[in-house]
Scaffold this active site. Structure first.
Site, PDB file in Angstrom:
ATOM      1  CE  LYS A 124      43.859  48.850  36.425  1.00 16.21           C
ATOM      2  NZ  LYS A 124      45.009  49.089  37.314  1.00 16.21           N
ATOM      3  CG  ASP A 142      47.040  44.226  37.909  1.00 22.65           C
ATOM      4  OD1 ASP A 142      47.478  43.162  37.400  1.00 22.65           O
ATOM      5  OD2 ASP A 142      46.818  44.345  39.113  1.00 22.65           O
TER       6      ASP A 142
END
Length: 214
Positions: A124, A142
């Site tokens: 991420k 997320d």
């Protein structure tokens, strides 16, 4: 989990997002690629607002890997001790800075694999940096994107990798650059976890979420 929306519905959703916010921005303060990597790594299990508060003074004196090494771990801790998991994060920032100095000439690499090899940097974080700094259409999934994607049917998936793939496969390419920012902001402020603000949602009529709030 909602079923995958069709092409035309997804295009209409992102057309509305774009009309509402043509140039969405990430909310983490940074001055260069290095401070962006550090800020994103610090943001795990913390709010962007909290990270920005902690790094406001830090980045004035340590905006390169070498300056961070010169600052030292204990002084770094003093700056970020209001952030969750600050001791472990401080260790990772120092290790990351050492690797960047020794192996990359003090520069942040611009490949996902190289970024992910850095301590404290996962997929991420790597995708956020690739997208925000190098304008590569990487999708940083997320909790907000995962929730919105599965509720709405824009990009459903059982895990973050599946959602990331759904974004890449189903969202039209002309929206890919800003897609994750639009969805993060929408999930953070409208499609919230406990009480989604469906009455304020401008894609409500296209969303498959069955438990819409009145």
């Amino acid at each position: 989990m909602a079923k995958q929306l069709d092409y035309h519905t997804i295009r209409e959703i992102f057309t509305r997002f774009q009309a509402s916010e043509p140039e969405p921005k990430g909310e983490l303060d940074h001055v260069n690629a290095y401070t962006l990597v550090v800020a994103v790594a610090l943001s795990a299990q913390a709010t962007d607002k909290g990270v920005n508060k902690a790094t406001a003074e830090l980045f004035k004196i340590a905006d390169t890997p070498q300056k961070m090494l010169d600052l030292g771990e204990e002084q770094l801790i003093e700056h970020i001790k209001t952030i969750g998991l600050f001791r472990n994060k401080a260790k990772n920032v120092m290790k990351m800075s050492r690797i960047l100095v020794d192996d990359y000439g003090g520069e942040v690499p611009c490949s996902r694999a190289a970024l992910e090899s850095l301590p404290g940097v996962g997929r991420k974080t790597a995708n956020v940096v690739l997208n925000m700094w190098w304008q590569y259409p990487a999708q940083a999934v997320d909790t907000h994107i995962f929730r919105f994607g599965n509720r709405s049917g824009v990009c459903p998936g059982k895990d973050v990798v599946a959602v990331e793939r759904a974004i890449e496969d189903h969202i039209p390419v002309d929206f890919q650059q800003h897609a994750h920012h639009w969805m993060i902001l929408h999930g953070r402020y409208i499609c919230t976890a406990r009480k989604p603000k469906c009455n304020a949602c401008h894609v409500r009529d296209l969303c498959q979420f069955e438990d819409k709030t009145p």
